[in-house]
Design a protein around this motif. Structure first.
Motif, PDB file in Angstrom:
ATOM      1  N   LYS A  72      41.047 -18.548  -4.882  1.00  0.00           N
ATOM      2  CA  LYS A  72      39.811 -18.324  -5.651  1.00  0.00           C
ATOM      3  C   LYS A  72      40.045 -18.695  -7.121  1.00  0.00           C
ATOM      4  O   LYS A  72      39.200 -19.306  -7.769  1.00  0.00           O
ATOM      5  N   SER A 181      42.244  -7.127  10.742  1.00  0.00           N
ATOM      6  CA  SER A 181      43.436  -7.909  11.100  1.00  0.00           C
ATOM      7  C   SER A 181      43.957  -8.749   9.935  1.00  0.00           C
ATOM      8  O   SER A 181      44.989  -9.405  10.050  1.00  0.00           O
ATOM      9  N   GLY A 183      44.982  -9.630   5.669  1.00  0.00           N
ATOM     10  CA  GLY A 183      46.038  -9.188   4.765  1.00  0.00           C
ATOM     11  C   GLY A 183      45.834  -7.766   4.275  1.00  0.00           C
ATOM     12  O   GLY A 183      46.710  -6.905   4.415  1.00  0.00           O
ATOM     13  N   SER A 204      38.006 -10.635  15.462  1.00  0.00           N
ATOM     14  CA  SER A 204      37.539 -11.449  16.597  1.00  0.00           C
ATOM     15  C   SER A 204      38.401 -11.164  17.826  1.00  0.00           C
ATOM     16  O   SER A 204      39.368 -10.390  17.770  1.00  0.00           O
ATOM     17  N   LYS A 206      40.719 -12.757  19.457  1.00  0.00           N
ATOM     18  CA  LYS A 206      42.172 -13.022  19.437  1.00  0.00           C
ATOM     19  C   LYS A 206      42.948 -11.915  18.712  1.00  0.00           C
ATOM     20  O   LYS A 206      44.162 -11.797  18.887  1.00  0.00           O
ATOM     21  N   ASN A 207      42.277 -11.130  17.893  1.00  0.00           N
ATOM     22  CA  ASN A 207      42.987 -10.097  17.126  1.00  0.00           C
ATOM     23  C   ASN A 207      42.769  -8.668  17.637  1.00  0.00           C
ATOM     24  O   ASN A 207      43.196  -7.712  16.984  1.00  0.00           O
ATOM     25  N   TYR A 222      33.851  -8.494  16.826  1.00  0.00           N
ATOM     26  CA  TYR A 222      32.556  -8.849  16.208  1.00  0.00           C
ATOM     27  C   TYR A 222      31.932 -10.087  16.835  1.00  0.00           C
ATOM     28  O   TYR A 222      30.762 -10.387  16.578  1.00  0.00           O
ATOM     29  N   VAL A 281      35.252  -2.379  -5.551  1.00  0.00           N
ATOM     30  CA  VAL A 281      36.569  -1.908  -5.999  1.00  0.00           C
ATOM     31  C   VAL A 281      37.403  -3.115  -6.430  1.00  0.00           C
ATOM     32  O   VAL A 281      37.565  -4.066  -5.660  1.00  0.00           O
ATOM     33  N   GLY A 283      41.102  -4.060  -7.479  1.00  0.00           N
ATOM     34  CA  GLY A 283      42.470  -3.522  -7.483  1.00  0.00           C
ATOM     35  C   GLY A 283      43.155  -3.803  -8.820  1.00  0.00           C
ATOM     36  O   GLY A 283      42.785  -4.726  -9.534  1.00  0.00           O
ATOM     37  N   HIS A 326      40.837 -16.878   8.586  1.00  0.00           N
ATOM     38  CA  HIS A 326      41.132 -16.376   9.934  1.00  0.00           C
ATOM     39  C   HIS A 326      42.628 -16.268  10.224  1.00  0.00           C
ATOM     40  O   HIS A 326      43.037 -16.373  11.379  1.00  0.00           O
ATOM     41  N   THR A 327      43.428 -16.085   9.186  1.00  0.00           N
ATOM     42  CA  THR A 327      44.832 -15.768   9.455  1.00  0.00           C
ATOM     43  C   THR A 327      44.920 -14.271   9.758  1.00  0.00           C
ATOM     44  O   THR A 327      44.007 -13.510   9.430  1.00  0.00           O
TER      45      THR A 327
HETATM   46  N1  LIG Z   1      38.709  -6.639  -5.180  1.00  0.00           N
HETATM   47  C1  LIG Z   1      40.034  -6.738  -5.065  1.00  0.00           C
HETATM   48  O1  LIG Z   1      40.803  -6.214  -5.896  1.00  0.00           O
HETATM   49  C2  LIG Z   1      40.608  -7.485  -3.890  1.00  0.00           C
HETATM   50  C3  LIG Z   1      41.965  -7.361  -3.567  1.00  0.00           C
HETATM   51  C4  LIG Z   1      42.440  -7.992  -2.430  1.00  0.00           C
HETATM   52  C5  LIG Z   1      41.577  -8.769  -1.662  1.00  0.00           C
HETATM   53  N2  LIG Z   1      40.291  -8.897  -2.024  1.00  0.00           N
HETATM   54  C6  LIG Z   1      39.344  -9.688  -1.227  1.00  0.00           C
HETATM   55  O2  LIG Z   1      39.200  -9.060   0.037  1.00  0.00           O
HETATM   56  C7  LIG Z   1      38.973 -10.045   1.028  1.00  0.00           C
HETATM   57  C8  LIG Z   1      39.970  -9.852   2.164  1.00  0.00           C
HETATM   58  O3  LIG Z   1      41.277 -10.153   1.710  1.00  0.00           O
HETATM   59  P1  LIG Z   1      42.438 -10.393   2.759  1.00  0.00           P
HETATM   60  O4  LIG Z   1      43.677 -10.693   2.018  1.00  0.00           O
HETATM   61  O5  LIG Z   1      42.458  -9.301   3.751  1.00  0.00           O
HETATM   62  O6  LIG Z   1      41.862 -11.724   3.465  1.00  0.00           O
HETATM   63  P2  LIG Z   1      42.384 -12.472   4.761  1.00  0.00           P
HETATM   64  O7  LIG Z   1      43.770 -12.066   5.104  1.00  0.00           O
HETATM   65  O8  LIG Z   1      42.119 -13.918   4.557  1.00  0.00           O
HETATM   66  O9  LIG Z   1      41.377 -11.931   5.910  1.00  0.00           O
HETATM   67  C9  LIG Z   1      41.363 -12.642   7.088  1.00  0.00           C
HETATM   68  C10 LIG Z   1      40.898 -11.740   8.236  1.00  0.00           C
HETATM   69  O10 LIG Z   1      39.468 -11.531   8.153  1.00  0.00           O
HETATM   70  C11 LIG Z   1      38.991 -11.431   9.501  1.00  0.00           C
HETATM   71  N3  LIG Z   1      37.574 -11.818   9.559  1.00  0.00           N
HETATM   72  C12 LIG Z   1      37.004 -12.996   9.219  1.00  0.00           C
HETATM   73  N4  LIG Z   1      35.659 -12.942   9.407  1.00  0.00           N
HETATM   74  C13 LIG Z   1      35.377 -11.698   9.869  1.00  0.00           C
HETATM   75  C14 LIG Z   1      34.176 -11.011  10.242  1.00  0.00           C
HETATM   76  N5  LIG Z   1      32.985 -11.603  10.163  1.00  0.00           N
HETATM   77  N6  LIG Z   1      34.267  -9.720  10.644  1.00  0.00           N
HETATM   78  C15 LIG Z   1      35.461  -9.077  10.718  1.00  0.00           C
HETATM   79  N7  LIG Z   1      36.652  -9.685  10.392  1.00  0.00           N
HETATM   80  C16 LIG Z   1      36.604 -10.970   9.975  1.00  0.00           C
HETATM   81  C17 LIG Z   1      39.814 -12.421  10.271  1.00  0.00           C
HETATM   82  O11 LIG Z   1      39.879 -11.987  11.620  1.00  0.00           O
HETATM   83  P3  LIG Z   1      39.466 -13.043  12.765  1.00  0.00           P
HETATM   84  O12 LIG Z   1      40.336 -14.257  12.573  1.00  0.00           O
HETATM   85  O13 LIG Z   1      39.737 -12.283  14.007  1.00  0.00           O
HETATM   86  O14 LIG Z   1      38.009 -13.385  12.519  1.00  0.00           O
HETATM   87  C18 LIG Z   1      41.186 -12.397   9.573  1.00  0.00           C
HETATM   88  O15 LIG Z   1      42.195 -11.694  10.274  1.00  0.00           O
HETATM   89  C19 LIG Z   1      39.074 -11.397   0.329  1.00  0.00           C
HETATM   90  O16 LIG Z   1      37.777 -11.855  -0.009  1.00  0.00           O
HETATM   91  C20 LIG Z   1      39.845 -11.078  -0.930  1.00  0.00           C
HETATM   92  O17 LIG Z   1      39.608 -11.976  -1.990  1.00  0.00           O
HETATM   93  C21 LIG Z   1      39.774  -8.281  -3.122  1.00  0.00           C
END
Ligand SMILES: NC(=O)c1ccc[n+]([C@@H]2O[C@H](COP(=O)([O-])OP(=O)(O)OC[C@H]3O[C@@H](n4cnc5c(N)ncnc54)[C@H](OP(=O)(O)O)[C@@H]3O)[C@@H](O)[C@H]2O)c1
Length: 344
Positions: A72, A181, A183, A204, A206-207, A222, A281, A283, A326-327
């Motif tokens: 981002k 599933s 990060g 999804s 697979k997870n 979902y 929120v 972080g 989708h990792t």
């Molecule tokens: N505000 C903050 O301080 C802060 C801090 C950290 C992260 N974030 C934000 O939080 C978000 C998540 O971060 P992350 O690191 O967890 O991302 P990530 O690892 O890229 O999340 C990927 C996961 O999201 C799942 N996913 C995708 N579409 C989905 C849906 N429609 N419904 C349910 N699950 C779905 C995927 O599962 P499937 O492959 O099974 O679909 C995959 O395992 C990002 O936008 C990040 O920028 C914000």
């Protein structure tokens, strides 16, 4: 560097040789010189950072976690929030070893194995060295080697602040974690279970198995069912997805419940009308929380899941994977192999 990596990463300019007399100190780093796609990531020589303030610590980075915030920032989406200067080193998640401390540092010494979420307004950890503030550091969990430890800090600190600081999650409460599933999600699920909550989580097909292994009480696919058809009386929704997932989440909340998003601010007006709480929120670094999290990891109640480990030189691939959305678990960049040579 492997042939594949050479194809992926282009060195920029002439690469100076390292001077062992330490007069001319550089390091390998991934830097960007402008915003853009994965092609702006450059594997190159950069000046080695120095401890400039009394409370700063120089870390030799062993591994760096990859997070959506990295791409981002790279794309320029965060430029109004963090006015970064170029060239910029990305990556705000790391595990490594203390190399040098400032005169006012009291809790760490040279040789300590540490992990950190550094301040994202400064240079990041896609590099052999980084300078961080003492307050952003903790000793890494003893039970994890550096590559696994680097998967933890940003996800865990963010999940902690959302669930426990903003969300005030209590034992026995019902929490729905969207993106369980991913990060942040896979750590949030485990921390919520550690607290004694009843956990619902979406991912999804697979997870689904991963959600069960993490301890989710009610996994929701979902792609096969609407979560609002099965989730009821939820005390806290943790939204890691945004968009229509967030919009459809209001109906699952019980009166007085909370909708917290890490992705986009939910409507405060809507929350008021429904008698619930809603907030975005953001972080922030916390060495103190990382120290608590290390204890939970060493007690066996929290473990990072790694999607894949890549050498620093394959950072473009890492960003493409992260950007796919989708990792599962985390992507980690291996930077030093611990004997002073960089992994490429
Ligand atoms: N505000 C903050 O301080 C802060 C801090 C950290 C992260 N974030 C934000 O939080 C978000 C998540 O971060 P992350 O690191 O967890 O991302 P990530 O690892 O890229 O999340 C990927 C996961 O999201 C799942 N996913 C995708 N579409 C989905 C849906 N429609 N419904 C349910 N699950 C779905 C995927 O599962 P499937 O492959 O099974 O679909 C995959 O395992 C990002 O936008 C990040 O920028 C914000």
């Amino acid at each position: 560097m492997s042939r594949t990596s050479q194809a992926i990463i282009k060195h920029t300019g002439a690469i100076p040789q390292k001077d062992s007399s330490a007069k001319y100190q550089t390091m390998k780093a991934i830097r960007i010189h402008n915003y853009g796609g994965p092609e702006v990531l450059q594997y190159e020589e950069a000046p080695r950072p120095k401890v400039a303030a009394a409370t700063e610590v120089l870390i030799r980075v062993h591994a760096a976690g990859v997070n959506p915030i990295d791409w981002k920032v790279r794309e320029g989406y965060m430029k109004d929030f963090w006015p970064h200067e170029f060239p910029l080193i990305l990556g705000w998640d790391l595990s490594g070893v203390v190399e040098k401390i400032g005169t006012g540092v009291s809790h760490f010494k040279k040789g300590d194995e540490v992990y950190s979420v550094p301040d994202a307004s400064r240079d990041g950890a896609y590099a052999e060295y980084i300078v961080v503030r003492e307050s952003e550091l903790a000793l890494k969990p003893k039970s994890l080697h550096h590559v696994r430890a680097a998967a933890v800090p940003l996800a865990a600190v963010t999940a902690w602040q959302a669930l426990f600081d903003a969300g005030q999650l209590k034992r026995g409460q019902r929490v729905l974690i969207h993106g369980g599933s991913g990060g942040v999600g896979h750590v949030a699920v485990q921390l919520a279970k550690w607290k004694g909550a009843h956990v619902l989580a979406t991912a999804s097909t697979k997870n689904q198995e991963l959600l069960r292994e993490l301890g989710v009480d009610e996994p929701i696919d979902y792609t096969k069912q609407k979560f609002e058809d099965v989730a009821r009386d939820v005390d806290l929704v943790l939204d890691l997805i945004g968009g229509e997932t967030q919009e459809r989440s209001w109906s699952v909340l019980k009166k007085g419940g909370s909708l917290l998003s890490l992705v986009q601010p939910p409507s405060v007006e809507k929350a008021k009308a429904l008698g619930v709480r809603a907030a975005f929120v953001a972080g922030h670094p916390s060495g103190a929380q990382l120290a608590e999290i290390a204890k939970i990891i060493d007690s066996g109640q929290l473990a990072p899941v790694i999607d894949r480990i890549l050498p620093l030189s394959e950072v473009r691939r890492a960003h493409e994977l992260s950007q796919s959305g989708h990792t599962h678990g985390k992507i980690v960049l291996r930077i030093s192999n611990g004997n002073g040579t960089i992994q490429s």
